[in-house]
Write a protein that holds these residues in place. Sequence first.
Motif, mmCIF file in Angstrom:
data_model
loop_
_atom_site.group_PDB
_atom_site.id
_atom_site.type_symbol
_atom_site.label_atom_id
_atom_site.label_comp_id
_atom_site.label_asym_id
_atom_site.label_seq_id
_atom_site.Cartn_x
_atom_site.Cartn_y
_atom_site.Cartn_z
ATOM 1 N N GLY A 373 -72.691 91.392 -10.001
ATOM 2 C CA GLY A 373 -71.650 92.331 -10.389
ATOM 3 C C GLY A 373 -70.646 92.620 -9.288
ATOM 4 N N GLU A 374 -71.123 92.774 -8.057
ATOM 5 C CA GLU A 374 -70.211 93.060 -6.948
ATOM 6 C C GLU A 374 -69.320 91.864 -6.647
ATOM 7 O OE1 GLU A 374 -72.115 94.570 -3.493
ATOM 8 O OE2 GLU A 374 -73.012 96.299 -4.516
ATOM 9 N N GLN A 375 -69.858 90.660 -6.713
ATOM 10 C CA GLN A 375 -69.051 89.466 -6.488
ATOM 11 C C GLN A 375 -68.009 89.295 -7.587
ATOM 12 O OE1 GLN A 375 -72.851 86.934 -5.316
ATOM 13 N NE2 GLN A 375 -71.004 85.709 -5.151
ATOM 14 N N ALA A 376 -68.352 89.722 -8.798
ATOM 15 C CA ALA A 376 -67.434 89.555 -9.923
ATOM 16 C C ALA A 376 -66.318 90.588 -9.924
ATOM 17 C CB ALA A 376 -68.208 89.639 -11.236
ATOM 18 N N ALA A 377 -66.462 91.649 -9.130
ATOM 19 C CA ALA A 377 -65.452 92.707 -9.101
ATOM 20 C C ALA A 377 -64.097 92.116 -8.725
ATOM 21 C CB ALA A 377 -65.860 93.792 -8.112
ATOM 22 N N GLY A 378 -63.093 92.433 -9.520
ATOM 23 C CA GLY A 378 -61.749 91.946 -9.255
ATOM 24 C C GLY A 378 -61.434 90.614 -9.895
ATOM 25 N N ALA A 379 -62.436 89.944 -10.454
ATOM 26 C CA ALA A 379 -62.186 88.682 -11.139
ATOM 27 C C ALA A 379 -61.484 88.939 -12.462
ATOM 28 C CB ALA A 379 -63.498 87.935 -11.369
ATOM 29 N N GLY A 380 -60.868 87.891 -13.002
ATOM 30 C CA GLY A 380 -60.118 88.031 -14.239
ATOM 31 C C GLY A 380 -60.964 88.488 -15.408
ATOM 32 N N HIS A 381 -60.301 89.215 -16.334
ATOM 33 C CA HIS A 381 -60.941 89.696 -17.546
ATOM 34 C C HIS A 381 -62.195 90.521 -17.245
ATOM 35 C CE1 HIS A 381 -58.416 86.407 -19.115
ATOM 36 N NE2 HIS A 381 -58.325 87.173 -20.181
ATOM 37 N N GLY A 382 -62.044 91.464 -16.328
ATOM 38 C CA GLY A 382 -63.137 92.379 -16.038
ATOM 39 C C GLY A 382 -64.351 91.738 -15.413
ATOM 40 N N GLY A 383 -64.166 90.620 -14.726
ATOM 41 C CA GLY A 383 -65.276 89.944 -14.070
ATOM 42 C C GLY A 383 -65.812 88.749 -14.826
ATOM 43 N N MET A 384 -65.442 88.609 -16.089
ATOM 44 C CA MET A 384 -66.004 87.521 -16.896
ATOM 45 C C MET A 384 -65.640 86.149 -16.350
ATOM 46 S SD MET A 384 -65.605 88.903 -20.824
ATOM 47 C CE MET A 384 -63.808 88.969 -20.775
ATOM 48 N N VAL A 388 -68.035 82.619 -15.762
ATOM 49 C CA VAL A 388 -67.901 81.350 -16.471
ATOM 50 C C VAL A 388 -67.656 80.206 -15.485
ATOM 51 C CG1 VAL A 388 -65.398 81.413 -16.959
ATOM 52 C CG2 VAL A 388 -66.962 80.348 -18.591
ATOM 53 N N ILE A 389 -66.890 80.462 -14.417
ATOM 54 C CA ILE A 389 -66.710 79.448 -13.387
ATOM 55 C C ILE A 389 -68.009 79.248 -12.613
ATOM 56 C CG2 ILE A 389 -65.592 79.019 -11.156
ATOM 57 C CD1 ILE A 389 -63.858 78.247 -13.505
ATOM 58 N N HIS A 390 -68.697 80.332 -12.312
ATOM 59 C CA HIS A 390 -69.980 80.250 -11.607
ATOM 60 C C HIS A 390 -70.973 79.393 -12.388
ATOM 61 C CE1 HIS A 390 -73.202 81.615 -8.951
ATOM 62 N NE2 HIS A 390 -73.923 81.898 -10.018
ATOM 63 N N ALA A 391 -71.029 79.593 -13.691
ATOM 64 C CA ALA A 391 -71.971 78.826 -14.514
ATOM 65 C C ALA A 391 -71.644 77.340 -14.474
ATOM 66 C CB ALA A 391 -71.939 79.345 -15.947
ATOM 67 N N PHE A 392 -70.371 77.002 -14.597
ATOM 68 C CA PHE A 392 -69.957 75.597 -14.579
ATOM 69 C C PHE A 392 -70.302 74.942 -13.238
ATOM 70 C CE2 PHE A 392 -66.411 72.488 -13.815
ATOM 71 C CZ PHE A 392 -66.822 71.537 -14.723
ATOM 72 N N ILE A 393 -69.964 75.616 -12.151
ATOM 73 C CA ILE A 393 -70.194 75.046 -10.821
ATOM 74 C C ILE A 393 -71.686 74.907 -10.530
ATOM 75 C CG2 ILE A 393 -69.898 75.427 -8.345
ATOM 76 C CD1 ILE A 393 -67.362 74.510 -9.827
ATOM 77 N N GLU A 394 -72.468 75.938 -10.842
ATOM 78 C CA GLU A 394 -73.899 75.881 -10.546
ATOM 79 C C GLU A 394 -74.608 74.818 -11.379
ATOM 80 O OE1 GLU A 394 -75.528 77.373 -8.120
ATOM 81 O OE2 GLU A 394 -73.663 78.300 -7.431
#
Length: 453
Positions: A373-384, A388-394
Amino acid sequence: MKRRNFLSLGSALAGSALYAGAMPGAAAAGRDRLRIGMIGTGMRGQVLLRELVRRDDVEVAALCDIEPIMLGRAVQMVTAAGKPAPATFGENGDGYAYRRMLDSGKLDGVIIATPWEWHAQMAIDAMQAKVPVGCEVVAGVSLQDHWNVLDAQLKTGTPYMLLENVCYRRDVLAVLRMVRSGLFGELVHLQGGYQHDLRAVKFNSGDPTKPYGGGVEFGAKGWSEARWRTEHSVRRNGELYPSHGIGPCAMYTNINRGNRFTRINAFASKAAGLHDYVVRNGGEDHPNARTRFQLGDIVTTTLACDNGETIILQHDTSLPRPYSLGFRVQGTRGLWMDLNRSVHVEGISKPHEWDDARVWFEKYDHPLWRKYGEQAAGAGHGGMDFFVIHAFIEALKENAPMPIDIYDAITWSAITPLSEQSIALGFHTLDFPDFTGGKWRTRKPIFAFDDRY
């Protein structure tokens, strides 16, 4: 999978991988750093690019766009993050420059964030070049597009993920845990959609510094999405943007993983909103006031499922309204509705009264959000967009199956041409194709309870 087995399956998933089918030993054979390319560096592409450049395990190796302004901005984003300048393609306006980028043999994956009509061919070209694909939503335009993309993936075996970010929305994932825990009992009916006033997206002044609103131009005289997206409202009538709504509903009902869509029909209202917007903001004498828009202002699509659930989607982008995806998840013991941010669970909630959903969401908050959650803060569309990029890369790093895979992508996106066909036939009910070829009976559900990705 029979409906009576749904709850026991959800319980059995506790502690399993976020998606099914992770390959044994994949992590050991994985890569620590990936070279990623991007086709399409417009407004949406730049949002995703921001997530890529802040990752230490990604090198943005190449960018492609035929619009020099957007391509230049994207390069600046990469270098401003202290990363090496990527190779660039398309500056000369060559619409197929991306093929040279794909054929370079230097990419571990590619993000496709171009206008919808390019998605299918670009994804096919990438898969044939053995470059894994993360494609923005809308897998294709025609029904044949969808079959072609599916055929290319199955023949090449190249990974393909639909970048549907709403599947990672915090409340959506909390509700998934509630569903899998049996809180709502046996699911019966679901609703979702894309209810978003896009009039200032579909029209602007054509000024590159003002991509939203400020005029009533579209097409060649428009800028950004107004240059291409509005044309779909001119010539098409259907559920043009289904995945935001159907993605979560498909997760909840295990579509393609023990369940499937069997029937579909769609209805469309008259088209009045876009014409009214042009007249009020550009005048009756503006050339675009003579445009005949085919897209109904409200398109309602109904889907039937093999396990007996019904799902309603609503597409509503041409009228004034606050943003909402209109989710409703209802079962034999309770329901969630996002519009009033409420939950009711029989035997726990007060009879005939709503609970504030926040109380339930805190209890069932998904481990992914607790961990990132903290890493997602500030990402587009409320962190979503982080997720989605994290899932693709991992998934790429671990050489593992994509969490939103080719069957999900094609099934969700094909709702568009099928809804168009239903409306064109006078709102007829149609059989829904089984894109899995029967594999839905044995495939396992995705998105369980852990925090991998």
